[in-house]
Design a protein around this motif. Structure first.
Motif, PDB file in Angstrom:
ATOM      1  N   VAL A 105       4.723  28.847  10.276  1.00  0.00           N
ATOM      2  CA  VAL A 105       5.028  30.184   9.779  1.00  0.00           C
ATOM      3  C   VAL A 105       3.884  30.703   8.912  1.00  0.00           C
ATOM      4  O   VAL A 105       3.399  30.004   8.022  1.00  0.00           O
ATOM      5  N   GLY A 106       3.448  31.930   9.197  1.00  0.00           N
ATOM      6  CA  GLY A 106       2.421  32.538   8.377  1.00  0.00           C
ATOM      7  C   GLY A 106       1.055  31.911   8.516  1.00  0.00           C
ATOM      8  O   GLY A 106       0.177  32.143   7.684  1.00  0.00           O
ATOM      9  N   GLY A 107       0.849  31.108   9.568  1.00  0.00           N
ATOM     10  CA  GLY A 107      -0.421  30.431   9.741  1.00  0.00           C
ATOM     11  C   GLY A 107      -1.467  31.300  10.414  1.00  0.00           C
ATOM     12  O   GLY A 107      -1.276  32.494  10.650  1.00  0.00           O
ATOM     13  N   PHE A 108      -2.596  30.684  10.738  1.00  0.00           N
ATOM     14  CA  PHE A 108      -3.708  31.359  11.396  1.00  0.00           C
ATOM     15  C   PHE A 108      -3.999  30.656  12.720  1.00  0.00           C
ATOM     16  O   PHE A 108      -4.993  29.942  12.843  1.00  0.00           O
ATOM     17  N   PRO A 109      -3.160  30.821  13.723  1.00  0.00           N
ATOM     18  CA  PRO A 109      -3.338  30.068  14.971  1.00  0.00           C
ATOM     19  C   PRO A 109      -4.590  30.434  15.746  1.00  0.00           C
ATOM     20  O   PRO A 109      -5.003  29.679  16.626  1.00  0.00           O
ATOM     21  N   SER A 110      -5.190  31.581  15.450  1.00  0.00           N
ATOM     22  CA  SER A 110      -6.316  32.050  16.261  1.00  0.00           C
ATOM     23  C   SER A 110      -7.663  31.834  15.596  1.00  0.00           C
ATOM     24  O   SER A 110      -8.667  32.377  16.060  1.00  0.00           O
ATOM     25  N   GLU A 111      -7.707  31.070  14.523  1.00  0.00           N
ATOM     26  CA  GLU A 111      -8.994  30.831  13.876  1.00  0.00           C
ATOM     27  C   GLU A 111      -8.961  29.520  13.098  1.00  0.00           C
ATOM     28  O   GLU A 111      -7.924  29.121  12.574  1.00  0.00           O
ATOM     29  N   PRO A 112     -10.123  28.846  13.034  1.00  0.00           N
ATOM     30  CA  PRO A 112     -10.197  27.655  12.182  1.00  0.00           C
ATOM     31  C   PRO A 112     -10.261  28.087  10.726  1.00  0.00           C
ATOM     32  O   PRO A 112     -10.655  29.210  10.413  1.00  0.00           O
TER      33      PRO A 112
END
Length: 898
Positions: A549-556
């Motif tokens: 939740v609330g993460g950044f799945p499209s970037e390191p």
């Protein structure tokens, strides 16, 4: 209060660390009581338990059937009393989770309030408890009311209510005449079953049909929202919770699903006044329009749970950036049906993505928007209709001057279904959980602009002009609504959604306390959860550990994001935040995520592994997706098939999940269940795809060739995953705020420490250090970054916690990317440099006034501080150290000044 835990005044008690455990029919309050001494011995100052109020079945929301009764299957009031006494005697506080804004209605007769509404309709004394649109019927419920020769009476021996049939008596719930647990029909507590069992016949049976359209939580028809902001509803649903506080049984409460409440601030103020205890709020966090994460308003009493932002920051820091884009290239190739073994093409794409990272973010943004639109047109279509009805009814609630300025109701010529479609697009276009929390001083100017546009007979722009005749430049928070409305203009014909209609919707959404604005904010939170967390993040997956939740799945990520998070935590909250690494609803545990993160260091090997698994256990990708065309009247059918998807990248999520969970304690049923749930969220309702996923996991667990292939792959990342896990724990323990440990397996802490597990030893040491420095961690400030130099500087990250002295009191330095570090020869000449309170400050220039006073210079005594490594026991002197020497074989060092 029982035991040795005392408050020195109202609201004074608060924990410095929390051990959180779930209770259910397998782990009762008595089971928790038995291990409290072990938990206290580790150094925890509070025990936190999941909801214990009566519930007919286990449900993810934790919503009760009766908030004024403790579930007897969990131990009842006796269990809570035992737990409370033991915890307080161990000087630990007790915190319980509570869901205030909803009731569980899957088994209506188990919920006395809902049952009464079904029996009596609008004449029920509880009819105004629930958010029901009585004029709009969507859900039909048949309520059976049996009567017979059975008699409700009292057992003279126990004074308990019983049902008497002939000469036999049976325990019974006197309010509902229904079983306490419908999963245990052998109890024969239902009158009809009792009559049948005793060969009696039902004398009379009447049926009542109720057609209700009620507001749900997260589109779950088993969970109905209640108007907890209503003082009467609040009082009636909080009687038992108030008693727990009044009698000293508990010391704190954690409010779950706060975003589903109409007015969170007002509710929390009521709760504070009622209990006087410690409050935790669990809010979903997302990025705001400026690219920063949302925050819990500082006006909310108590502490905010910031578990998800911390998880995102730490996991991002443990991700290899180059490896991430290699995996993203692989994901794009799989999604497009291209050859997953084409190394040259994959490498070329990965390089392009590294230099154009926004293109990756754009892909995820498009997927999120598509999934949110899908949700508003299917799962939450009823909620969109409810919002449309509320919007059409809003005209009468506006003040006379506003109506006179607008002249006519802009919704008069728009039917409910069309308006629901338009509002669905607006809801899906909002990028935050609750728009009203981001409104600022510019919000009134925005509202004035909408009103100005409506006052003109031929408006140029739906935003309109302010009193100066200009469209003002607004802050991002105030522009949430206008930006969402702009999406409508590019989606539907202007004749359907005119500028005048959109300006009116904007006016309502920016009017404080307007029913439309309130309902809109409740709805956007749920659409965000269902569309992004529960759909888009299962369809877009490069590195599964980043999809929380609330993460950044499209970037390191980057270590700097950890420092950014700490600054937010220490500057925007009124009390120390709660920081966890796992919760009851995280997709993965800390250990699973940390192993998955290690795959970013070996992308080529993982890509080869996935290519092999696609041949050994292929998935059936002939999937159908729900219709997202937004056809009005497509009421809530989430399984409606439409066009086939071309995305064939689910293998990445599946095999990363399997690898994360793969160990000697693997729970086979849980892994299969989790994989099937992920398959449904990725591929919709196509049972062929779901069945192929189920078969793939079963094959992976039972076929020697496949098992061996997974074993070899897991062996490559197992050690790195363990080291990452220790690093994550260290960063959590020495974050500002209050650390919380969640143990879903509920193993005895003492048993876990028998094998000297490094992670558990770190936990004990970390809590001990925090206890020795309460002035740092009770009223935390953002830590200072430790400088790293040398050939492997990017592999270390450190934090220094200062008190009021020249040198830090606690310094934590951790390892990053262990596989790459080992492959490149180790630490080499890498060193870390402990900061001082003055080492980065230039000497102030002498001013004329200083020279005139002839002030004596300040002489700083040069002191070489001594440090003790709390994990190894070794001591060090100075401020500059070799990482290799201090770390040894460990991925973490914690230095305490002595």
């Amino acid at each position: 209060m029982s035991g040795h835990l005392h408050r020195t005044g109202r609201n004074r008690w608060r924990p410095t660390s929390i051990y959180r455990v779930p209770v259910d029919r397998n782990v009762t309050l008595f089971d928790v009581t038995n291990v409290i001494p072990d938990i206290a011995e580790l150094g925890f100052t509070a025990i936190r338990i999941s909801p214990i109020t009566a519930s007919s079945t286990a449900n993810e929301t934790g919503a009760p059937t009766d908030p004024n009764a403790i579930d007897p299957h969990l131990g009842g009031i006796e269990g809570l009393e035992a737990l409370s006494t033991t915890a307080h005697n161990a000087n630990m506080g007790v915190i319980v989770d509570f869901v205030p804004g909803a009731l569980h209605v899957a088994h209506p007769s188990m919920n006395p309030y809902w049952w009464d509404v079904l029996l009596h309709g609008q004449e029920s004394q509880y009819a105004d408890w629930f958010d029901i649109q009585w004029a709009q019927g969507k859900v039909t419920v048949v309520v059976d009311q049996p009567t017979s020769t059975a008699t409700l009476t009292t057992n003279p021996a126990t004074n308990e209510p019983v049902l008497q049939i002939g000469s036999s008596i049976y325990p019974v719930n006197p309010e509902t005449l229904q079983p306490q647990d419908p999963q245990e029909p052998q109890n024969h507590q239902d009158p009809q079953q009792l009559l049948a069992a005793q060969n009696y016949t039902c004398v009379e049976k009447t049926s009542t049909t109720r057609t209700l359209n009620y507001r749900r939580v997260n589109a779950d028809s088993h969970v109905a929202t209640i108007r907890v902001n209503d003082p009467r509803v609040f009082t009636e649903t909080h009687r038992e919770l108030a008693r727990w506080f009044d009698t000293g049984l508990i010391d704190g409460v954690s409010v779950r699903h706060i975003d589903s409440i109409a007015d969170p601030q007002a509710y929390l103020d009521q709760l504070q006044d009622l209990t006087g205890g410690y409050i935790i709020t669990e809010k979903r966090f997302t990025l705001n329009p400026e690219g920063q994460r949302e925050v819990t308003p500082s006006s909310w009493p108590g502490a905010a749970s910031t578990t998800y932002p911390l998880i995102s920051a730490i996991d991002g820091a443990l991700t290899h950036p180059i490896g991430f884009y290699e995996l993203e290239s692989f994901r794009q190739h799989l999604a497009a049906g291209l050859d997953p073994r084409d190394r040259r093409e994959l490498s070329t794409t990965a390089k392009q993505l590294r230099f154009n990272p926004t293109s990756v973010t754009g892909l995820l943004t498009l997927e999120e928007a598509r999934c949110k639109k899908e949700v508003t047109n299917t799962l939450m279509h009823n909620e969109m209709v409810d919002l449309a009805i509320t919007t059409k009814n809003a005209w009468a609630s506006l003040d006379e001057s506003t109506r006179a300025s607008i002249r006519t109701d802009p919704t008069a010529q728009v039917d409910v279904d069309t308006l629901a479609l338009i509002l669905g697009i607006v809801v899906a276009s909002v990028t935050v959980a609750r728009p009203e929390l981001g409104l600022d001083e510019d919000a009134e100017v925005v509202r004035e602009g909408f009103l100005s546009a409506l006052s003109e007979s031929d408006p140029d722009d739906f935003l309109g002009r302010n009193s100066t005749g200009e469209v003002p430049v607004m802050t991002a928070g105030s522009m949430v609504v206008p930006r969402a409305l702009a999406k409508v203009r590019s989606t539907v014909p202007s004749g359907t959604a005119s500028d005048r209609l959109l300006a009116y919707v904007g006016l309502l959404l920016t009017t404080p306390s307007c029913p439309v604005s309130t309902l809109f904010s409740q709805t956007t939170s749920e659409v965000l959860n269902l569309g992004v967390t529960e759909r888009a993040h299962y369809r877009y997956c490069t590195l599964a550990a980043l999809n929380e939740v609330g993460g950044f799945p499209s970037e390191p990520g980057h270590p700097d994001r950890i420092l950014d998070e700490f600054k937010i935590q220490t500057s925007t909250t009124s009390a120390p935040v709660i920081n966890g690494l796992t919760s009851p609803v995280t997709k993965y545990s800390r250990a699973e995520r940390c192993r998955i993160l290690a795959l970013s260091e070996i992308p080529q090997k993982f890509m080869e592994f996935v290519a092999d698994m696609r041949e050994l256990v292929p998935l059936d990708y002939t999937v159908t997706q729900p219709d997202v065309s937004g056809t009005p009247g497509g009421a809530g059918n989430s399984d409606a098939p439409a066009t086939a998807t071309s995305d064939t990248s689910f293998d990445i999520l599946l095999w990363q999940s399997v690898m994360g969970a793969w160990d000697s304690h693997l729970n086979v049923d849980r892994l299969i269940k989790r994989s099937v749930r992920a398959a449904r969220r990725h591929g919709g309702s196509d049972e062929r795809f779901v069945e192929s996923v189920r078969n793939a996991v079963h094959t992976a667990l039972t076929t020697p060739e496949v098992v061996a292939r997974i074993d070899r792959m897991v062996a490559i990342v197992r050690h790195a995953g363990d080291r990452n896990s220790q690093v994550a724990r260290a960063l959590q323990l020495f974050s500002p705020g209050t650390p919380e440990v969640f143990d879903p397996l509920f193993l005895s802490p003492r048993e876990r420490l028998v094998d000297n597990n490094p992670g558990d030893l770190l936990l004990r040491a970390g809590l001990t250090v925090r206890a020795r420095h309460p002035h740092i961690f009770t009223n935390p400030t953002s830590p200072t970054r430790v400088a790293i130099t040398g050939e492997r500087a990017e592999h270390a990250f450190g934090l220094a916690h200062f008190g009021d002295t020249q040198f830090p009191e606690v310094v934590v330095v951790v390892e990053r990317l262990p596989i790459t570090l080992r492959a490149t020869g180790g630490w080499g000449d890498t060193r870390f440099h402990i900061p001082t309170s003055v080492n980065d400050e230039e000497e102030p220039a002498q001013t004329a006034s200083t020279m005139q006073t002839m002030a004596l210079p300040v002489i700083r005594e040069e002191v070489e501080p001594t440090w003790r490594d709390v994990l190894s026991g070794r001591t060090w002197t100075g401020l500059d150290f070799s990482v290799a020497e201090v770390f040894g074989t460990h991925p973490v060092t914690v230095l305490e000044r002595v």
